[in-house]
Design an enzyme around this catalytic site. Sequence first.
Site, PDB file in Angstrom:
ATOM      1  N   CYS A 261      35.768  23.643  33.005  1.00  0.00           N
ATOM      2  CA  CYS A 261      35.348  24.947  33.556  1.00  0.00           C
ATOM      3  C   CYS A 261      33.990  24.568  34.579  1.00  0.00           C
ATOM      4  CB  CYS A 261      34.894  26.119  32.859  1.00  0.00           C
ATOM      5  SG  CYS A 261      36.250  26.754  31.839  1.00  0.00           S
ATOM      6  N   HIS A 340      26.420  15.106  31.132  1.00  0.00           N
ATOM      7  CA  HIS A 340      27.799  14.554  30.387  1.00  0.00           C
ATOM      8  C   HIS A 340      27.430  14.180  29.142  1.00  0.00           C
ATOM      9  CE1 HIS A 340      32.008  13.566  29.873  1.00  0.00           C
ATOM     10  NE2 HIS A 340      32.226  13.460  30.983  1.00  0.00           N
ATOM     11  N   HIS A 451      18.038  34.692  41.099  1.00  0.00           N
ATOM     12  CA  HIS A 451      19.551  35.238  40.884  1.00  0.00           C
ATOM     13  C   HIS A 451      20.154  34.202  40.030  1.00  0.00           C
ATOM     14  CE1 HIS A 451      18.999  38.281  43.856  1.00  0.00           C
ATOM     15  NE2 HIS A 451      18.709  37.333  44.945  1.00  0.00           N
ATOM     16  N   HIS A 455      28.199  30.916  34.302  1.00  0.00           N
ATOM     17  CA  HIS A 455      29.653  30.839  33.835  1.00  0.00           C
ATOM     18  C   HIS A 455      29.919  31.824  32.738  1.00  0.00           C
ATOM     19  CE1 HIS A 455      33.515  29.457  33.209  1.00  0.00           C
ATOM     20  NE2 HIS A 455      33.419  28.805  31.918  1.00  0.00           N
ATOM     21  N   HIS A 484      33.808  41.262  32.701  1.00  0.00           N
ATOM     22  CA  HIS A 484      34.676  42.363  32.549  1.00  0.00           C
ATOM     23  C   HIS A 484      35.571  42.694  33.570  1.00  0.00           C
ATOM     24  CE1 HIS A 484      35.068  46.880  32.748  1.00  0.00           C
ATOM     25  NE2 HIS A 484      34.857  46.823  31.258  1.00  0.00           N
ATOM     26  N   ASN A 488      37.587  35.258  32.654  1.00  0.00           N
ATOM     27  CA  ASN A 488      37.032  34.005  32.849  1.00  0.00           C
ATOM     28  C   ASN A 488      38.051  33.269  33.896  1.00  0.00           C
ATOM     29  OD1 ASN A 488      36.455  31.231  32.538  1.00  0.00           O
ATOM     30  ND2 ASN A 488      36.177  31.141  30.354  1.00  0.00           N
TER      31      ASN A 488
END
Length: 568
Positions: A261, A340, A451, A455, A484, A488
């Site tokens: 992702c 990572h 802002h 994720h 909502h 995802n």
Amino acid sequence: MAPTGEQHLLSTEIVNRGIESSGPDAGSMSFSVRVRRRLPDFLHSVKLKYVKLGYHYLINHGIYLATVPVLALVFGAEVGRFIREELWRKLWDTTAGYDLVSLLLFVAVFTFTLSFYFLFSPRSIYLVDFACFKPDDDLKVTKEEFIELARKSGKFDEESLEFQKKILDSSGIGDETYVPKAISSPEKISTMKDGRAEASLVIFGALDELFEKTGIQPKDVGVLVVNCSIFNPTPSLSAMIINHYKMRGNTLSFNLGGMGCSAGIIAMDLATDMLQANTNNVAVVVSTEIVSYNWYPGRDRSMLIPNCFFRMGCSALMLSNRRGDYRRAKYRLEHIVRTHKGGNDSSFGSVYQEEDEQRFKGLKISKDIVEIGGDAIKTNITTLGPLVLPVSEQLLFFSTLIKRYLSGTTKDKDGVTTPSNSSQLFPPPSSSSSATTTKPYIPDYKLAFEHFCIHVTSKTVLNELQRNLGLSDTNMEPSRATLHRFGNTSSSSIWYELAYLEAKGRVKRGDRVWQLAFGSGFKCNSAVWKSVRDMEKPSANNPWLDCIDRYPGEVLSQSNQVHPLNFS
């Protein structure tokens, strides 16, 4: 029973199990208590090496800019000693002593220096525009319709269906997300045909909108980067795009697979490197995940969780290093920081694709995923901090770090003395700690960004991140609204969040936007953008236009209730 030092990582939840249907307690309400791990309070445990890494990035990228204020100050102090007439007289008297050759030599050196700087300094990377694909309404499902589709497919027993229903009810996902029709197919195995059909739908839909918004033709694109974690056919998805739009033969194309992702920021980083090496060019980055090909038809609960969260979506963005595009661009890229944790076995196996006992492939989610993710996020934001935090915040943070380091020892939760070179310099605070122990200063990231686009994994993770970073409900609103409304959508979710901010008209010139994504590997990546103009009116193709007035509304009012994932 958890070890004594880990009790602060546990949270409890009282669950209403309904009315007992049998047994001695038949007809009465029953409750149970669940104990779950929570995201570590990682802002209290900072590793010095990651702070050093952040300052290393800062020095490498800011050494030239740091000299400008010094030169300006010296020059201003010198000029201030003279009034205008005296200044002109001094300049004339000084330059009159030089001959023409010396003057020409000075001009030549000055011109060469400026030319060298502009030719070899990194060019600014601009985000011209971006697009988020919005599927047709015939693919929209409520949570009840989702369970009914799964039931009609004949792939799940009632126990698996009931588990998915419980996950959905506490997920934060609404009743207007999108799923491909292939999930209701009675076929047990996803086909390449289903995957290609969904990929063509979402990718071409996003790219058609992007080319329409920017006015840039496909043949003008010099760099193309596509990321899709699970579905990786041959020919690749990038080749599919080149074939569909008949792009030119020298387009630099890349296809990233299996990177989870957070791959959208990785793809963007690759495109940025390509633009730095190829001046006066534009790059397209496409981020998506193919739901139908990742659909798990088995009974392993840790593999059923992705079924409940992942939904259709795709983002496409146009990057440019052409200086002329500054006038019409939306944002300028400030920083990309990548982390990572794949060197650790637990992190590497936290999201793992494999077959279950019935030989069905799926993504297996570790029970420790929240804790593992928290460690990766902690490392990433510690590295990012020196690049973005105001000087006042850095001084306060760094002074407490040095103070604790020089003290020689710290005390853990149980009052046990640990060396200052311990891996955790800022252990979680405890009432049993010594009164003389220096309290760590937690940086306020709201001073660095206007802002936040975090994720959207689940409501549980979003709540824990809000608590750890000290963010407000308004800061978290784009993430919760995206979860909502769209679910995802994997690596493209951070762009649906930015589209939400634009639809609300909140992004103003000079605002800074932090995009934070994390996923399998385990990886955590950050991108920082600075708005170069006001976003007063959303585009006609903004995916939020038909529902933006409903958010945040009551639909997000219960967002602070934590519902941990249940594997049992």
